[in-house]
Each structure stands twice: as C-alpha cells, then as structure tokens.
Design an enzyme around this catalytic site. Structure first.
Site, PDB file in Angstrom:
ATOM      1  N   PRO A   1       0.712  -1.295  -0.485  1.00 31.50           N
ATOM      2  CA  PRO A   1       0.215  -0.416  -0.107  1.00 31.50           C
ATOM      3  C   PRO A   1       0.599   1.583  -0.012  1.00 31.50           C
ATOM      4  CG  PRO A   1      -0.116  -1.257   2.116  1.00 31.50           C
ATOM      5  CD  PRO A   1       0.112  -2.267   0.986  1.00 31.50           C
ATOM      6  N   ASN A   2      -0.050   2.380  -0.895  1.00 34.34           N
ATOM      7  CA  ASN A   2       1.003   3.856  -0.775  1.00 34.34           C
ATOM      8  C   ASN A   2       1.990   4.023  -1.680  1.00 34.34           C
ATOM      9  OD1 ASN A   2      -1.101   4.743   1.221  1.00 34.34           O
ATOM     10  ND2 ASN A   2      -0.429   3.573   2.524  1.00 34.34           N
TER      11      ASN A   2
ATOM     12  N   ARG B   1       5.185  11.262  -1.941  1.00 32.68           N
ATOM     13  CA  ARG B   1       4.681  10.557  -0.497  1.00 32.68           C
ATOM     14  C   ARG B   1       5.438  10.801  -0.122  1.00 32.68           C
ATOM     15  NH1 ARG B   1       4.529   4.798   0.892  1.00 32.68           N
ATOM     16  NH2 ARG B   1       4.000   4.924   3.306  1.00 32.68           N
TER      17      ARG B   1
ATOM     18  N   TYR C   1      11.179   8.596   1.342  1.00 35.43           N
ATOM     19  CA  TYR C   1      11.273   7.190  -0.179  1.00 35.43           C
ATOM     20  C   TYR C   1      12.190   8.048  -1.575  1.00 35.43           C
ATOM     21  CZ  TYR C   1       7.837   5.348   3.241  1.00 35.43           C
ATOM     22  OH  TYR C   1       7.363   4.805   4.632  1.00 35.43           O
TER      23      TYR C   1
ATOM     24  N   ASN D   1       7.921  -5.863  -1.154  1.00 35.58           N
ATOM     25  CA  ASN D   1       8.336  -4.742  -0.513  1.00 35.58           C
ATOM     26  C   ASN D   1       6.602  -4.198   0.047  1.00 35.58           C
ATOM     27  OD1 ASN D   1       8.156  -2.595   0.992  1.00 35.58           O
ATOM     28  ND2 ASN D   1       8.974  -1.574  -1.005  1.00 35.58           N
TER      29      ASN D   1
ATOM     30  N   ALA E   1       3.381  -1.369   4.914  1.00 34.92           N
ATOM     31  CA  ALA E   1       3.009  -1.051   5.835  1.00 34.92           C
ATOM     32  C   ALA E   1       1.830  -2.243   6.602  1.00 34.92           C
ATOM     33  CB  ALA E   1       1.466  -0.197   6.323  1.00 34.92           C
TER      34      ALA E   1
ATOM     35  N   HIS F   1       4.338  -5.038   8.808  1.00 34.28           N
ATOM     36  CA  HIS F   1       4.557  -4.751  10.521  1.00 34.28           C
ATOM     37  C   HIS F   1       3.003  -5.110  10.496  1.00 34.28           C
ATOM     38  CE1 HIS F   1       7.181  -2.121   9.381  1.00 34.28           C
ATOM     39  NE2 HIS F   1       6.380  -1.694   8.493  1.00 34.28           N
TER      40      HIS F   1
ATOM     41  N   GLU G   1      12.792  -9.249   0.983  1.00 42.73           N
ATOM     42  CA  GLU G   1      11.646  -7.897   1.080  1.00 42.73           C
ATOM     43  C   GLU G   1      12.875  -7.109   0.584  1.00 42.73           C
ATOM     44  OE1 GLU G   1      10.915  -8.699   5.724  1.00 42.73           O
ATOM     45  OE2 GLU G   1      10.579  -7.171   5.621  1.00 42.73           O
TER      46      GLU G   1
ATOM     47  N   HIS H   1      12.440  -2.660   1.694  1.00 44.75           N
ATOM     48  CA  HIS H   1      11.890  -1.209   2.092  1.00 44.75           C
ATOM     49  C   HIS H   1      13.215  -0.964   1.506  1.00 44.75           C
ATOM     50  CE1 HIS H   1       9.110  -3.387   4.466  1.00 44.75           C
ATOM     51  NE2 HIS H   1      10.267  -4.323   5.075  1.00 44.75           N
ATOM     52  N   ILE H   2      12.427   0.989   1.115  1.00 45.61           N
ATOM     53  CA  ILE H   2      13.407   1.447   0.634  1.00 45.61           C
ATOM     54  C   ILE H   2      14.275   2.701   2.047  1.00 45.61           C
ATOM     55  CG2 ILE H   2      13.221   3.368  -0.886  1.00 45.61           C
ATOM     56  CD1 ILE H   2      10.310   2.470  -2.129  1.00 45.61           C
TER      57      ILE H   2
ATOM     58  N   ARG I   1      14.000   3.838  11.806  1.00 40.14           N
ATOM     59  CA  ARG I   1      12.338   4.798  12.166  1.00 40.14           C
ATOM     60  C   ARG I   1      11.650   3.877  13.259  1.00 40.14           C
ATOM     61  NH1 ARG I   1       9.767   4.415   6.519  1.00 40.14           N
ATOM     62  NH2 ARG I   1       8.060   6.344   7.515  1.00 40.14           N
TER      63      ARG I   1
HETATM   64  C1  DQA Z   1       8.397   1.028   3.608  1.00 45.73           C
HETATM   65  C2  DQA Z   1       8.495   1.191   4.879  1.00 45.73           C
HETATM   66  C3  DQA Z   1       7.116   0.495   5.750  1.00 45.73           C
HETATM   67  O1  DQA Z   1       7.310   0.474   7.066  1.00 45.73           O
HETATM   68  C4  DQA Z   1       6.005   1.780   4.959  1.00 45.73           C
HETATM   69  O2  DQA Z   1       5.182   0.958   5.842  1.00 45.73           O
HETATM   70  C5  DQA Z   1       6.239   1.948   3.702  1.00 45.73           C
HETATM   71  C6  DQA Z   1       7.209   1.352   3.142  1.00 45.73           C
HETATM   72  C7  DQA Z   1       9.801   1.019   2.843  1.00 45.73           C
HETATM   73  O3  DQA Z   1       9.921   0.691   1.125  1.00 45.73           O
HETATM   74  O4  DQA Z   1      10.421   2.123   3.162  1.00 45.73           O
HETATM   75  O5  DQA Z   1       5.227   1.913   2.961  1.00 45.73           O
HETATM   76  O6  DQA Z   1       8.087  -0.817   3.316  1.00 45.73           O
END
Ligand code: DQA
Length: 149
Positions: free
Chosen positions: A11-12, A19, A24, A75, A78, A81, A99, A101-102, A108
């Site tokens: 998501p997102n 964003r 990011y 990826n 959210a 978690h 896995e 994560h950007i 964080r």
């Molecule tokens: C993310 C890190 C996650 O905590 C966050 O909710 C994201 C992006 C990252 O790519 O850094 O949406 O997965």
C-alpha cells in the site's frame, strides 16, 4: 524460457515520488519498474511487477506465484508490520523470497522494526532507496542460478 520473478509492492507505493520524498525519494514506481525490467533482462530473468493497496490482492498474487514464479521480491510496505496473512501466503511459496524496504525501517519508529515477512524472507534489504529493488533482483538471479530447473 527465462525464470519469472514476481516483484510485489504494498500500500501507498503507487504514490512513490510524491509521497514523503524526503524518506522515499523522487523516483516513481514506474521508474522502479523500468529499472527492474532492465536488471531482469541483463540477468536473464522475466518479471511480473505489481502494486496494490489491498492485502487480499497481494495474497492472491503470492498464490499465483506458486504456479508461475521461481522467486518473489516483495516490499509489503505497511503490511510488513501487520500482516500474518501475507506471511502465511509466503510460507506456502517454495522459492526464494527477498524483502525490500526503500527506507531504513530500523532508523524509524519502533513499530516499523518488526516484520512478519522477515520470518519467511531469505534476505532483507532496507535503506538503499529504490536501488534495493535492483540489488534484490541481482541476488535473486544468483539464488535461482544455484537451483535446478
Ligand atoms: C516501506 C517501509 C514501511 O514501514 C512503510 O509502511 C512503507 C514503505 C519502505 O519501503 O521503506 O510504506 O516498506
């Protein structure tokens, strides 16, 4: 026939580039897809690149990967978690799972430090920006080259 790798985004991530660019970056998800396509080609892989804001859709793609993909790069955003359901789906997939994560989730908020997906992932990349996707694809190519078939 090149082996297929699913690259799944949660998501997102459709808003990538717009964003929170301070976290990011400025590249869009289309830019990431183009980079992944180029890296896949160089490494003799095919990719299916997807993004969804819906947990069930990501689970359905993981189920589809059981039949058609040699590996998964994910990826989960959210859902990383929160989602036992995505972990369960990945546990039903037999190939390598990486896995990505950007951002560096460990730098964080505390709620980002735990990942359900990491209980299944064969490797995790965090904090390398969108380059993490191409690094994961290179690693995936090595992992798949080491397996039969
Ligand atoms: C993310 C890190 C996650 O905590 C966050 O909710 C994201 C992006 C990252 O790519 O850094 O949406 O997965």
């Amino acid at each position: 026939m090149p082996k297929t790798v699913f690259v799944l985004n949660g998501p997102n991530l459709n808003l990538l580039g717009k964003r929170q660019p301070e976290i990011y970056g400025h590249e869009t998800l289309a830019d990431v897809e183009a980079q992944c396509l180029a890296t896949a080609k160089v490494n003799g892989l095919a990719i299916r690149f997807h993004q969804s804001n819906a947990e069930f859709q990501i689970i359905d793609w993981i189920h589809e990967a059981r039949e058609t993909a040699a590996g998964i790069i994910i990826n989960p955003a959210a859902f990383t978690h929160t989602s036992v359901a995505i972990l369960d789906a990945l546990n039903a997939f037999e190939g390598p799972v990486l896995e990505v994560h950007i951002s560096n989730v460990h730098k964080r908020e505390a709620f980002r430090h735990h990942s359900y997906v990491s209980l299944r992932a064969d490797g995790v990349i965090a904090g390398f920006g969108v380059q993490g996707y191409t690094l994961a694809l290179q690693r995936m190519a090595d992992l798949l080259a080491a397996t039969q078939g």
